[in-house]
Design an enzyme around this catalytic site. Structure first.
Site, PDB file in Angstrom:
ATOM      1  N   SER A  75       0.984  -1.649  -0.172  1.00  0.00           N
ATOM      2  CA  SER A  75      -0.125  -0.199  -0.030  1.00  0.00           C
ATOM      3  C   SER A  75       0.600   0.769   0.221  1.00  0.00           C
ATOM      4  O   SER A  75       1.902   1.161   0.237  1.00  0.00           O
ATOM      5  CB  SER A  75      -1.324   0.016   1.246  1.00  0.00           C
ATOM      6  OG  SER A  75      -1.197   1.253   1.041  1.00  0.00           O
ATOM      7  N   TYR A  87      -0.318  -0.920  10.240  1.00  0.00           N
ATOM      8  CA  TYR A  87      -0.762  -1.145   8.872  1.00  0.00           C
ATOM      9  C   TYR A  87       0.691  -1.134   7.866  1.00  0.00           C
ATOM     10  O   TYR A  87       0.640  -1.332   7.434  1.00  0.00           O
ATOM     11  CB  TYR A  87      -1.812  -0.188   8.059  1.00  0.00           C
ATOM     12  CG  TYR A  87      -2.762  -0.690   7.019  1.00  0.00           C
ATOM     13  CD1 TYR A  87      -3.402  -2.125   6.739  1.00  0.00           C
ATOM     14  CD2 TYR A  87      -2.462   0.641   5.733  1.00  0.00           C
ATOM     15  CE1 TYR A  87      -3.890  -2.086   5.354  1.00  0.00           C
ATOM     16  CE2 TYR A  87      -3.010  -0.554   4.012  1.00  0.00           C
ATOM     17  CZ  TYR A  87      -3.723  -0.893   4.064  1.00  0.00           C
ATOM     18  OH  TYR A  87      -4.258  -0.960   3.302  1.00  0.00           O
ATOM     19  N   ALA A  89       3.685  -0.474   8.740  1.00  0.00           N
ATOM     20  CA  ALA A  89       4.699  -1.218   9.329  1.00  0.00           C
ATOM     21  C   ALA A  89       4.219  -2.642   8.631  1.00  0.00           C
ATOM     22  O   ALA A  89       5.680  -2.636   8.085  1.00  0.00           O
ATOM     23  CB  ALA A  89       4.918  -1.055  10.514  1.00  0.00           C
ATOM     24  N   LYS A  91       2.401  -3.045   5.793  1.00  0.00           N
ATOM     25  CA  LYS A  91       3.225  -3.022   4.508  1.00  0.00           C
ATOM     26  C   LYS A  91       4.385  -2.736   3.755  1.00  0.00           C
ATOM     27  O   LYS A  91       4.734  -2.925   2.916  1.00  0.00           O
ATOM     28  CB  LYS A  91       2.075  -1.749   3.521  1.00  0.00           C
ATOM     29  CG  LYS A  91       0.133  -1.931   4.178  1.00  0.00           C
ATOM     30  CD  LYS A  91       0.081  -3.416   2.768  1.00  0.00           C
ATOM     31  CE  LYS A  91      -1.245  -3.186   2.971  1.00  0.00           C
ATOM     32  NZ  LYS A  91      -1.814  -4.405   2.259  1.00  0.00           N
TER      33      LYS A  91
END
Length: 186
Positions: A75, A87, A89, A91
């Site tokens: 992302s 999130y 970290a 991704k």
């Protein structure tokens, strides 16, 4: 064990899998001082452990076939995003994991790449708009105005990128993170 069993069933019924697209994901957004360890662990488990378990189970079939394609969904949040320490970290971790897979498995004809979507119009982004109290149409309009191509992404934008990365034509593309975000995100 469940992933190993699923991959072995696929191998027995359809032949050894040579393509893996890791797309499972969850969000448990919160500012760091409010984020719980459970929220952190849940996001890491789905994004990182899930991808690890799936690739680990499937890679032996790819190595035997001397052909494989791994696509991990990252992302633009990997670059950092307020309220998404977990999130972001996870991704970013997927990006490092992808590059390592490319190094380790390349000599066996296996490529590994990541797709880093920007704003994609999905149920997840609709839930984000609802959570912050903004009508989804307004959320889309505002977001599109911030994107150089002046629109938000659609699931097909990601599907087309994944389709290329799993094709034979992408055999010399490995260890890459492709930002599908309508413009630069760095």
């Amino acid at each position: 064990a469940a992933v190993d069993a699923a991959v072995e069933r696929i191998a027995a019924e359809l032949g050894g899998p040579t393509v893996v697209v890791n797309n499972a994901g969850i969000i448990r957004d919160n500012l760091l001082f409010k984020m719980t360890v459970d929220d952190w662990d849940a996001v890491m488990a789905v994004h990182l452990r899930g991808s690890f378990n799936t690739v680990k189970a499937a890679q032996k079939h790819m190595v035997e076939a001397k052909f494989g394609r791994i696509v991990n969904l990252s992302s633009t949040s990997a670059l950092g995003n307020r309220g998404q320490a977990n999130y972001s970290a996870a991704k970013a971790g997927l990006q490092g994991y992808t590059k390592t897979l490319a190094i380790e498995l390349g000599k066996f004809g296996v490529t590994a790449n990541a797709i880093a979507p920007g704003f994609i119009q999905t149920d997840m982004t609709a839930a984000t708009a609802e959570r912050i109290g903004v009508p989804f149409d307004d959320f889309i309009k505002f977001s599109a105005e911030q994107i150089p191509v002046q629109r938000v992404g659609q699931p097909d934008d990601i599907a087309h990128t994944a389709s290329f990365l799993v094709s034979e034509g992408a055999g010399f593309v490995s260890g890459q993170v492709i930002y599908v975000a309508g413009g630069p995100k760095d």
